[in-house]
Structure formats: C-alpha cells, structure tokens
Design an enzyme around this catalytic site. Structure first.
Site, PDB file in Angstrom:
ATOM      1  N   HIS A   1       0.867  -1.179   0.000  1.00 10.72           N
ATOM      2  CA  HIS A   1       0.000   0.000   0.000  1.00 10.72           C
ATOM      3  C   HIS A   1       0.904   1.230   0.000  1.00 10.72           C
ATOM      4  O   HIS A   1       2.035   1.192   0.473  1.00 10.72           O
ATOM      5  CB  HIS A   1      -0.861  -0.040   1.268  1.00 10.72           C
ATOM      6  CG  HIS A   1      -1.930   0.990   1.349  1.00 10.72           C
ATOM      7  ND1 HIS A   1      -1.675   2.294   1.701  1.00 10.72           N
ATOM      8  CD2 HIS A   1      -3.276   0.908   1.155  1.00 10.72           C
ATOM      9  CE1 HIS A   1      -2.818   2.962   1.723  1.00 10.72           C
ATOM     10  NE2 HIS A   1      -3.799   2.160   1.385  1.00 10.72           N
TER      11      HIS A   1
ATOM     12  N   ASP B   1       2.985  -4.797   8.019  1.00 14.49           N
ATOM     13  CA  ASP B   1       1.726  -4.059   7.914  1.00 14.49           C
ATOM     14  C   ASP B   1       0.584  -5.075   7.962  1.00 14.49           C
ATOM     15  O   ASP B   1       0.347  -5.801   7.001  1.00 14.49           O
ATOM     16  CB  ASP B   1       1.721  -3.272   6.598  1.00 14.49           C
ATOM     17  CG  ASP B   1       0.394  -2.578   6.315  1.00 14.49           C
ATOM     18  OD1 ASP B   1      -0.562  -2.758   7.085  1.00 14.49           O
ATOM     19  OD2 ASP B   1       0.314  -1.868   5.294  1.00 14.49           O
TER      20      ASP B   1
ATOM     21  N   GLN C   1      -4.561  -5.441   6.498  1.00  8.77           N
ATOM     22  CA  GLN C   1      -5.467  -6.314   5.758  1.00  8.77           C
ATOM     23  C   GLN C   1      -5.523  -7.727   6.316  1.00  8.77           C
ATOM     24  O   GLN C   1      -6.464  -8.471   6.026  1.00  8.77           O
ATOM     25  CB  GLN C   1      -5.051  -6.363   4.288  1.00  8.77           C
ATOM     26  CG  GLN C   1      -5.218  -5.049   3.551  1.00  8.77           C
ATOM     27  CD  GLN C   1      -6.668  -4.610   3.462  1.00  8.77           C
ATOM     28  OE1 GLN C   1      -7.568  -5.430   3.336  1.00  8.77           O
ATOM     29  NE2 GLN C   1      -6.898  -3.314   3.549  1.00  8.77           N
TER      30      GLN C   1
ATOM     31  N   LYS D   1     -10.688  -1.855  10.266  1.00 10.74           N
ATOM     32  CA  LYS D   1     -10.727  -3.088   9.475  1.00 10.74           C
ATOM     33  C   LYS D   1     -11.243  -4.254  10.311  1.00 10.74           C
ATOM     34  O   LYS D   1     -11.560  -5.309   9.786  1.00 10.74           O
ATOM     35  CB  LYS D   1      -9.329  -3.449   8.965  1.00 10.74           C
ATOM     36  CG  LYS D   1      -8.523  -2.323   8.357  1.00 10.74           C
ATOM     37  CD  LYS D   1      -8.938  -1.979   6.950  1.00 10.74           C
ATOM     38  CE  LYS D   1      -7.908  -1.034   6.326  1.00 10.74           C
ATOM     39  NZ  LYS D   1      -8.295  -0.593   4.982  1.00 10.74           N
TER      40      LYS D   1
ATOM     41  N   CYS E   1      -4.696   2.399  -3.738  1.00  9.15           N
ATOM     42  CA  CYS E   1      -3.465   2.885  -3.106  1.00  9.15           C
ATOM     43  C   CYS E   1      -2.336   1.872  -3.250  1.00  9.15           C
ATOM     44  O   CYS E   1      -1.531   1.666  -2.339  1.00  9.15           O
ATOM     45  CB  CYS E   1      -3.698   3.219  -1.626  1.00  9.15           C
ATOM     46  SG  CYS E   1      -4.752   4.640  -1.359  1.00  9.15           S
TER      47      CYS E   1
END
Length: 404
Positions: free
Chosen positions: A121, A198, A201, A224, A362
C-alpha cells in the site's frame, strides 16, 4: 458453523437500502462495518464518562483511564505482545508506520539499505522513500510475479549485512495475497535487520501472534476489525521502542519539562503525545472482544468458502479476469471485464445497491505491473453471504451488457 443470519443482526447498517436496493457491502478491505456492541460502547462513553485520561483525580477521568488501559490490555492479549506497554495506540496503520519511519531517521546512515515489497500500500512505500531522502539510505524492492506473489528467491539475494530494515504487508490490500512473513522475518533477522509487518489487511482474517512471529513491529487499524475509524495500534518490541526517539512532542509524553531540558515518559506514553482518541481506543477493545467471540478460525473457514464460491461464479462471465491468483490469499477478488474501465462497472453496481471499490487501491505499482488503470475489488467479510455474491455476479453481467 457460524450462524451468519444471526451475525448479520448485529450490524444495523446491513438493513439499509441504496438506490432502492438492499445494500450488498463488498468493500470490507477498505473498512469493515460496525456491530451494535461497538456502537453501544461509543454511545456509553460519551453518555456516561467522557473525560480526559491519565492523572485526573476526578471520577470520570479515572473511569475513562481504566477503560482505555483495559482496551490496551485486550489488544496486547489478542496479538500476544509480551507487555501492555509494547502496544502504542495510534490513529491507524499509516500513523503507526510513520512513527517507525520517523524514529529510524536518526538510526540510519548513508548507504544503508531498506527493503519493501512490490505488493505494498502507498502508506508502506512513501514513508520509506521519505526516509531514504533524509538519510541517504537505499530502497530495494522485492518484485512480484503474475500470480501476485513475491519472488522470494530475489528477496534472498537482496538481503545482506547492509540491510537495516525490511517492510512487508501481511496481506496485500489490492490482491488478497498472504505473504510468507515468517520466512521474511527469520531471513532478515539472520542479517541483523529489523522487520515491520503491515497487518491492516490481515487482522480481519488472521489472529497474529507477534511473539511467535518474532516480528519487531506490527501495525493494524481498528476500522478493518469492526471497530471505529481514527484509531489503530503499533506493536513494537520493548528494546526497539526504547531505541526510537519520540514521534511528537507535547503533553502526556513527558516526565519533566523545563526551559533548559525535557525528559521523556516511559512506554507507552513516550509515543502518545496529546489527548488520544479515547473513545476510539475503548471501542477498539470492544471490537476485538466481538471478533474473538465469533472466533478467527471460524471466520477464516467461512470467508474462504465465500472466496472459492465467488471466484468460480465470477469466472463464468465472459472476458472477466482476476488479478492476484495466489493459492494463499484472503477473501479479496480484484478483477476487470475486457477493456471496460473498472470505474464504469463500479458506478453501475452502486446503482444496484452493491458497494465495491474501484481504482488502484493505493497500490499503484501493482497496477503498473499489470499495465492496467485499476481493478474492481470485491472484498468479503464473515457477515456476507453467497446470495449476495449471486447479486454481485448478476450486477457485473448487467453492467457488462450495458457497457459493451
């Protein structure tokens, strides 16, 4: 077996209509919907104990402080951090990444190397580019293949004693690919490099154990995970958080202040300057409780069932191509139909009450790799159904007929 009909009753927004059609919400990779228990937590905070936290002697402040720190412990236990103060509450994943990037600006030297993946991202690309501009460090990239997977043989060639940091998402937001972060972490550590993962997600689908992963930093966003927007977390190993300088100066992050010198507070307050999103942090804890009450194994199993079904049904549409075909992926499908622009299909789907995301998500380098302007992304959650997927398939077929 999950009772999906019962679960859907927890989400009031799923009862609404869009353009006169029942809402079909397939934009979960952008933000998940919020269950009533989390909404109630937010209302309860502002109705009953809205006050600033820490050092307040009055009852409301003490109650708010207790709830906020209880949420930190819930998050700590969920991710299996060793200590509560290894959880820094932030405004979200982007904030968390920038905190680490800012801290390393004082630790890197010209010629040092940092590695990112081609699946990132923008929030896990731009801060490191800025860091390289400040320090003279060199940015290396792990390339991807046509299936949307990282070329790990190249990573093993890139990593060296010059490598100081490695950054990778746990799951690609654009393609759903689950990356081999265990291999990335262990390999980087052999060369003395730190690793940031990260998890924005991944965390709606997977319950990461940061100690088992032996990761140095792990970041995530509440929105999320069925929580509110504007709050997230940075996990950092204590030794790394002690090394990094504060990201911001202000109230809360200090121990003593004079015009001659300021000394900083200990963890986690060193990184939590100013009044935080108190309500958001408390609601984050409530969202963690809610998702654990359903169970991440059950969530993963059901969402994979949705993914398999949706993949098979969408591929029956003439000219439809799916981007990101790794066998190891979460419930995300990025696709296009022929030469039709994804925005045009997305706009028609919206008129049918179907919410999908269109564009480069993104993740523009991924789209450049495939030489496309963007994709239509349908991302599923545990409150979605196969009947909703059927509605999506019918909608894509209708849009394709209209635009062909």
């Amino acid at each position: 077996m999950m009772n999906v009909d019962k679960i859907r009753e927890d989400f009031p927004i799923l009862n609404r209509t869009v353009h006169g059609k029942p809402l079909v919400y397939f934009d979960n990779a952008a933000t998940s919907q919020t269950p009533q228990v989390v909404i109630d937590t937010i209302v309860d905070y502002y109705s009953n104990y809205n006050a600033n936290i820490h050092r307040g002697v009055h009852t409301l402040s003490q109650e708010a402080t207790d709830k906020y720190e209880e949420a930190r412990i819930k998050i700590q236990k969920h991710f299996n951090a060793k200590k509560p103060y290894e959880i820094i509450l932030t405004s979200g994943t982007t904030h968390s990444i920038n905190m680490v990037a800012s801290g390393f600006a004082s630790l890197l030297e010209k010629g040092d190397e940092i590695i990112v993946s081609a699946l990132e991202h923008h929030s896990n690309i731009v801060p490191w580019q800025m860091l390289c501009e400040k320090t003279g460090a060199i940015l290396q990239v792990i390339p991807m293949n046509d299936e949307g997977e990282l070329q790990m043989n190249v990573f093993h060639q890139l990593v060296s004693t010059k490598t100081k940091l490695v950054f990778c998402n746990h799951v690609s937001n654009a393609l759903g690919t689950i990356n081999p972060i265990e291999e990335i972490i262990s390999t980087a550590h052999k060369f003395g490099a730190a690793v940031l993962i990260d998890g924005a997600q991944a965390t709606p689908h997977i319950k990461p154990d940061v100690q088992a992963l032996d990761v140095d930093f792990y970041v995530a966003s509440a929105h999320k995970l069925c929580g509110p927007t504007g709050v997230g977390m940075l996990y950092g190993k204590e030794e790394w958080l002690q090394k990094l300088p504060p990201y911001q100066g202000g109230g809360e992050m200090i121990e003593t202040v004079s015009f001659q010198k300021t000394t900083y507070a200990g963890l986690p307050h060193k990184f939590e300057a100013g009044t935080p999103n108190i309500c958001g942090g408390i609601a984050f804890g409530a969202a963690i409780d809610y998702m654990n009450s359903i169970g991440f194994e059950a969530i993963a199993e059901y969402e994979n069932e949705l993914l398999v079904y949706a993949t098979a049904e969408l591929l029956k549409i003439d000219g439809l191509k799916i981007f990101g075909t790794s066998k190891n992926k979460t419930a995300v499908i990025s696709f296009n139909v022929g030469e039709i622009h994804p925005y045009d299909i997305g706009s028609i789907l919206d008129k049918l009450g179907i919410a999908v995301r269109t564009g480069h998500h993104c993740a523009q380098p991924i789209m450049d790799f495939y030489k496309i302007p963007g994709t239509i992304r349908a991302s599923f959650s545990f409150y979605n159904t196969k009947e909703e997927i059927d509605t999506l398939v019918k909608g894509v077929k209708k849009a394709t007929m209209m635009l062909s």
